[in-house]
Design an enzyme around this catalytic site. Sequence first.
Site, PDB file in Angstrom:
ATOM      1  N   HIS A 193       0.828  -1.205   0.000  1.00  0.00           N
ATOM      2  CA  HIS A 193       0.000   0.000   0.000  1.00  0.00           C
ATOM      3  C   HIS A 193       0.865   1.258   0.000  1.00  0.00           C
ATOM      4  O   HIS A 193       0.667   2.162  -0.816  1.00  0.00           O
ATOM      5  CB  HIS A 193      -0.910  -0.017   1.234  1.00  0.00           C
ATOM      6  N   GLU A 194       1.828   1.313   0.911  1.00  0.00           N
ATOM      7  CA  GLU A 194       2.676   2.505   0.996  1.00  0.00           C
ATOM      8  C   GLU A 194       3.567   2.643  -0.231  1.00  0.00           C
ATOM      9  O   GLU A 194       3.872   3.756  -0.660  1.00  0.00           O
ATOM     10  CB  GLU A 194       3.509   2.477   2.276  1.00  0.00           C
ATOM     11  N   GLU A 245      -4.962   7.758  -3.210  1.00  0.00           N
ATOM     12  CA  GLU A 245      -5.451   6.465  -2.733  1.00  0.00           C
ATOM     13  C   GLU A 245      -5.622   5.476  -3.877  1.00  0.00           C
ATOM     14  O   GLU A 245      -5.446   4.271  -3.701  1.00  0.00           O
ATOM     15  CB  GLU A 245      -6.777   6.644  -1.994  1.00  0.00           C
TER      16      GLU A 245
END
Length: 587
Positions: free
Chosen positions: A351-352, A381
């Site tokens: 995700h990061e 996002e």
Amino acid sequence: LMLKSACNTSRPLLSRAPPARSFRIIARRSAGLVAAAYFGSFLALSTGVGAFQAVAAGGVRGFALKNKSSSGLNMCASSTDVKEEYQQLCAKLRTISHLEGTMGLLGWDEQTIMPSGAEEARGRQKAALAGVLHQAKVDAEIGELVKSIERNIGELSTVEKANLREAKEKFEQNSRMSAELASKAALLESQTYQAWVRAREEGDFKAFSPHLTAMIDLRKEIVRATKPDLDLYDGAIDSFDPGMPAARIEVLFQELKEGLTPMIREIAEKVAANPEFNTIPAPLRGGPEWDPAKQALMCREVAEAIGFDFGRGRMDVSVHPFTGGSHPSDVRITTRYSEENWMEGVMGTIHECGHAMYEQGRSGEQLDLPVSEALGMATHESQSLLWERCVGQSRPFWRWATPIVHRYFPHTAACTPEDFYRAVNVVKPSLVRVEADEVTYPLHVALRFEIEQGLFQGSLKVDDLPATWNAKMESYLGVLPPDDKLGVLQDVHWSMGALGYFPSYTLGAMMAAQIYDKATVDIPELEQRLEQGDFLPLKAWLNQRIHTQGSVHASADALIEDVTGKKLDPQIFLKYLESKYKDIYKL
């Protein structure tokens, strides 16, 4: 760059992250609040009221400084003059970017390696820098340059026009934010956050209600001051996602609810009749075998494989995973590892990395200018969720990654790629948003959006929030919170003034599905490439179509239409979920 963040997105069933996670804010895009108010929020969350009050006091002193210089710009500029003025404007904008980058480094250090005894000093340092930063942002010469250049805007390229648009918007909004209002915001955020911490611990919404009422009134006041042309809730949302009004979001979310509600019900009925569908193999349930040190090595290998450039970034450990740093050449991510929740480390890293690769991929030609910055929170996002969900929670990914997990953790040798794939894609309605899966997560966000909309429109009273919250949870997800701690008090966002932030999560998820769908068309045999560990074609495509575009487009809808040929379409997201979970649950 992001100064503070966490993976406030859906996580696999194994995830048990605390509901009071911090959230990601891109300070540059959040023009509705000036620097001191935002940076004060970060300190209130992480270093306590003492440091926060230093920010408030220092910030006011900084805001009181006004640049009174007048450039006497030529009213009838030639083409050459316009280009010269544009370069003068860019020089000032780059200075602002450099100051923001310095603030980003202070924030990263604070969340990773800063000694605890330095909290008060760091608060003063950030306060002083916040004042200097605001002074640079409201420099009167920026406004004069913008006005002069606008008279000959036809001389500019498309990218230069977009940069001028962004510079004008930021300058006007920053200039409308008075020192008194900034001070009021900083102090109220500190008080409201502390009140939320106490109320949540005791499950006492009544104690928090007057503080939340004051915060909502403040946000309305800020919107009226900084964005007078927008409706109140539209202005709140615009701070995080420009050009995405509440009416547009309402239509999108209604379509999602109509599609997801029957799917969730059908999955629940299937699991009730066949519990094995949600049974995770014993070796994948967590335990002492999942050595955090080995997890860190494995996650670094995964991060490097999918495309995070360690020559222009680094990865560390923090309590709350986030992406930060000072510049696209210095992007810093953090994650966390747990023996009981090993999947959080892997998925959090992916995700990061999605956020980080967006930052590392920004336009080299326009670096340090507003036009190169990320286009709002939903777009950011979309990049983290594309990698986490469309890639990291896919069959092709786990066909590639399973041997890697076996190598680091031999006790999983009997687990197949299909076992891993199903383990990260369990659907089960949850009381807590940050523990929700990708099917039920959008309904958590829709609930919060509808509540915020009612609060700003005046159709919902703060005192009625618990009853409204519980009724919607039972209606949308079939679960009823036993208390306010697991209900209306679970999120930190409202206590810190981030009203209008929640829609970004699901808008980003929809964008991710639509962008990935287009990528599968444009990139030959994409999923076969992913299965072989060849992630470069996808990263290069995203770099060209999304990352280098920055804020050239004025809204997420405009960007997504340019990339995919149509505006944001909920049906593409629903199709992605239906295809995936009908297969998993044999619906």
